[in-house]
Write an enzyme that holds these catalytic residues in place. Structure first.
Site, PDB file in Angstrom:
ATOM      1  N   ASN A 158     -44.384  70.558 -12.141  1.00  0.00           N
ATOM      2  CA  ASN A 158     -45.100  69.941 -13.271  1.00  0.00           C
ATOM      3  C   ASN A 158     -46.245  69.033 -12.826  1.00  0.00           C
ATOM      4  O   ASN A 158     -47.207  68.850 -13.568  1.00  0.00           O
ATOM      5  CB  ASN A 158     -44.132  69.217 -14.216  1.00  0.00           C
ATOM      6  N   GLU A 259     -34.875  62.518  -7.976  1.00  0.00           N
ATOM      7  CA  GLU A 259     -35.537  62.168  -9.250  1.00  0.00           C
ATOM      8  C   GLU A 259     -35.261  63.339 -10.180  1.00  0.00           C
ATOM      9  O   GLU A 259     -35.879  64.394 -10.084  1.00  0.00           O
ATOM     10  CB  GLU A 259     -37.026  61.946  -8.984  1.00  0.00           C
ATOM     11  N   CYS A 293     -40.831  64.486 -16.650  1.00  0.00           N
ATOM     12  CA  CYS A 293     -39.441  63.997 -16.678  1.00  0.00           C
ATOM     13  C   CYS A 293     -39.312  62.726 -17.508  1.00  0.00           C
ATOM     14  O   CYS A 293     -38.229  62.423 -17.991  1.00  0.00           O
ATOM     15  CB  CYS A 293     -38.956  63.685 -15.271  1.00  0.00           C
ATOM     16  N   GLU A 468     -39.564  56.040  -6.025  1.00  0.00           N
ATOM     17  CA  GLU A 468     -40.830  56.517  -5.467  1.00  0.00           C
ATOM     18  C   GLU A 468     -41.926  55.547  -5.905  1.00  0.00           C
ATOM     19  O   GLU A 468     -41.893  55.029  -7.024  1.00  0.00           O
ATOM     20  CB  GLU A 468     -41.132  57.928  -5.971  1.00  0.00           C
TER      21      GLU A 468
HETATM   22  C1  SIN Z   1     -42.256  63.586 -13.435  1.00  0.00           C
HETATM   23  O1  SIN Z   1     -42.360  64.212 -14.471  1.00  0.00           O
HETATM   24  O2  SIN Z   1     -41.330  63.780 -12.665  1.00  0.00           O
HETATM   25  C2  SIN Z   1     -43.272  62.562 -13.009  1.00  0.00           C
HETATM   26  C3  SIN Z   1     -43.999  61.977 -14.110  1.00  0.00           C
HETATM   27  C4  SIN Z   1     -44.928  60.870 -13.683  1.00  0.00           C
HETATM   28  O3  SIN Z   1     -45.172  60.616 -12.509  1.00  0.00           O
HETATM   29  O4  SIN Z   1     -45.411  60.204 -14.580  1.00  0.00           O
END
Ligand code: SIN
Length: 489
Positions: A158, A259, A293, A468
Site C-alpha cells: 500500500n 505492524e 492500516c 517505526e
Molecule cells: C500503513 O498503512 O501501514 C501506513 C500508513 C502511514 O504511514 O500513514
C-alpha cells in the site's frame, strides 16, 4: 499508456544480491498495472536459493558494516535521501503505476519516504549508550547500543516506498544488514530504491532484495525465519501473517517488529467542530483510496450532530473524482486487485443486508475498469456487520450513531485490534479522558493525518508491537550490551 521515466534504468527486473543485479531462478512474476491488468515488467519469482544467497550476502557484510562509523553511515543514508528526492517524479510514477494511487499522491509518498530516510540518517549519530553509576567501588559500568544483526524486512504494497524506507533506513542507521522481500504487487519501487541506495554508497551485501509471487513468498520467508543468522524480522501486513512470523521465528528467538491490521474508530463528539471532523475524516479515510492500516474503519457520530455530519460528509465524498492514477484530476485510483474489490463489495452488501443505508457510492465503477469502487458512505452501521469487525481496506465510511461517551469508548475498544484511533472534541477534559481510554498505539485528536517521521508509529493488542519512526524506530534495531569493568582501584 507506456511508463516513461527520466531515468529508464530505475525500472529494474532482477534481484539485488551482494551488490549485483541477479536474474533469479528463471521463473518470472508479472508486475501489473492494477487499473488495467497490463504487465509493466517481469521480476524474478524467487525461491529458497535466492533467499539463501541474499542471507549469505547480508551475513557476510554485517561485521564490516557494523564497524563503519555512525557518521559515515549517516552520510551514506543522507545521500540516499538526496537521490530519492532527486528522482521524486520517476519514483512517484513507479508507485502510481504499480500501486494505483494518483500521481500526486505517488509523489507525496516519495517525500514521505524520504522524510524517514533523512530522519534516520540523523538518528544514526545518536545511538548513545549510558554510563551507569557503579554500586561498588573500583568498577565502571556501561550500557552500549549494538546493531541486532541481519534484518529481514517484509514490506506491504500500500506504500511501496514509505514502508521500505521506514524499515531499511533505521536498519542501516543502526549498522544492521538487510534482506528484503517486497510485496508481490509492488516490487518495482523497492527495486528502484535499492538501486539508489547502492548509488548512495551502501556497500555490497548490506542491502539485498529478492522478489517473489504470493505463492513463492513462504518459500523465501521461511528460509529467513528458520535461519538463526537472521536476528530480526520487520513486517507490515495482516495479523494472521504476523502471528505466523512470530510463531515460526520463535525457535531462533528473533526480535520482531510487527505492524499489523487495524480497525480504527473515528469518533465525533457532540462538542466537536463538525467541519473540521469532516475534513479530518476525508483525509484519514480516503487517502490512498482507503488502503492504509490507520484508516478509520468505523465512524461513530454523536446522535445530536449525526445527520448534519452525515450529509456534509456524503456531499464531499460524492464529489471525489475517481479515475486513472495517471490523470492529474483523480483523487481516488483503482484498488490494488480484484480480491480487494471483492472484499469491499462483500462488506457493503453485508452492511446493507443487515440494515445499513448507502448515502453515496456503494458500487463498482465498471465504466472505469474492473478494480474501481465508488467512495461510499453508509449510515446505520452496527457492530454485527463485517465492516465493523474486519478491516475493509477501501473507500467505505460506515457511520454509527452513539449517545454517551462511555458507550462509544466501549464500542471503540471492542476489537482485538489497536493500531490507531481518532476523535474530535473541543472539551479539554474529555480530550484527555478519551485519549487515555482508547486502547490503541496512536491517537489522532482533532487531526486526521497523524503519521510523521518524528513520531512513533505502531500498535497494541493484535495490531502488533514495535515502533517505526522517531527515536523508538531506531531502538528496535538495536540491543543493549552491558559492560562491567572491575579492579579499577
Ligand atoms: C500503513 O498503512 O501501514 C501506513 C500508513 C502511514 O504511514 O500513514
Amino acid at each position: 499508456m507506456p511508463l516513461t521515466l527520466t531515468r529508464a534504468d530505475l525500472l529494474r527486473s532482477a534481484n539485488f544480491i551482494a551488490g549485483q543485479w541477479t536474474p533469479g531462478p528463471g521463473a518470472l512474476l508479472a508486475v501489473t498495472d492494477p487499473a488495467t491488468g497490463a504487465t509493466i515488467t517481469e521480476v524474478p519469482d524467487s525461491g529458497t536459493a535466492e533467499a539463501l544467497a541474499a542471507l549469505d550476502a547480508a551475513h557476510a557484510a554485517f561485521p564490516a558494516w557494523k564497524k563503519v562509523p555512525a557518521k559515515q553511515r549517516a552520510q551514506i543514508i543522507k545521500r540516499w535521501n538526496d537521490l530519492v528526492l532527486a528522482h521524486q517524479d520517476d519514483l512517484g510514477k513507479l508507485i502510481s503505476r504499480e500501486q494505483g494511487k494518483p500521481l500526486a499522491e505517488g509523489r507525496g509518498e516519495v517525500a514521505y519516504a524520504a522524510s524517514y530516510i533523512a530522519w534516520f540518517a540523523e538518528e544514526a549519530t545518536r545511538m548513545n549508550g549510558e554510563v551507569i553509576p557503579a554500586p561498588v567501588p573500583g568498577r565502571r559500568m556501561f550500557a552500549l547500543k549494538e546493531p541486532v544483526g541481519v534484518v529481514a524486512a517484509i514490506t506491504p504494497w500500500n506504500f511501496p516506498a514509505a514502508m521500505i524506507a521506514r524499515k531499511i533506513a533505521p536498519a542501516l542507521a543502526a549498522g544492521c544488514t538487510v534482506v528484503c522481500k517486497p510485496a508481490e504487487d509492488t516490487p518495482l519501487t523497492s527495486l528502484a530504491l535499492v538501486l539508489l541506495a547502492h548509488e548512495a554508497g551502501v556497500p555490497d551485501g548490506v542491502l539485498n532484495i529478492v522478489t517473489a509471487s504470493r505463492e513463492k513468498t513462504p518459500e523465501v520467508v521461511d528460509v529467513w525465519l528458520d535461519d538463526a543468522r537472521v536476528r530480526k524480522i520487520t513486517f507490515t501486513g495482516s495479523t494472521p501473517v504476523g502471528k505466523h512470523l512470530a510463531r515460526r521465528s520463535a525457535d531462533t528467538l528473533k526480535k520482531l517488529s510487527l505492524e499489523l491490521g487495524g480497525n480504527a474508530p473515528f469518533i465525533v463528539f457532540e462538542d466537536a467542530d463538525v467541519d473540521a471532523a469532516v475534513d479530518g475524516l476525508m483525509s484519514a479515510k480516503f487517502r490512498n483510496g482507503g488502503q492504509t492500516c490507520v484508516c478509520p474503519n468505523r465512524v461513530f457520530v454523536h446522535e445530536r450532530i449525526h445527520d448534519v455530519f452525515a450529509s456534509k460528509l456524503a456531499a464531499r465524498v460524492a464529489a471525489l473524482k475517481v479515475g486513472p492514477a495517471s490523470d492529474p484530476a483523480s483523487q481516488i485510483g483503482p484498488m490494488i486487485n480484484d480480491r480487494a474489490v471483492q472484499k469491499i463489495e462483500r462488506h457493503v452488501q453485508d452492511a446493507v443486508a443487515r440494515g445499513a443505508r448507502v448515502l453515496t457510492g456503494g458500487e463498482r465503477l465498471p465504466q472505469l475498469g474492473p478494480t474501481y469502487y465508488a467512495p461510499t458512505v453508509l449510515v446505520g452501521a452496527d457492530a454485527s456487520m463485517a465492516c465493523a469487525c474486519e478491516e475493509t481496506f477501501g473507500p467505505v465510511a460506515p457511520l454509527t450513531r452513539f449517545t454517551t461517551e462511555a458507550e462509544v469508548i466501549a464500542a471503540a475498544n471492542d476489537t482485538p485490534f489497536g493500531l490507531a484511533a481518532y476523535f474530535y472534541s473541543n472539551d479539554v477534559r474529555r480530550i484527555w479522558r478519551v485519549a487515555d481510554a482508547l486502547e490503541t498505539g496512536i491517537v489522532g485528536i482533532n487531526e486526521g493525518v497523524i503519521a510523521a517521521e518524528a513520531a512513533p508509529f505502531g500498535g497494541v493488542k493484535e495490531s502488533g508491537y514495535g515502533r517505526e519512526g522517531s527515536t523508538h524506530g531506531l531502538d528496535d534495531y538495536l540491543h543493549t550490551k552491558y559492560l562491567c569493568q572491575g579492579q579499577l582501584d
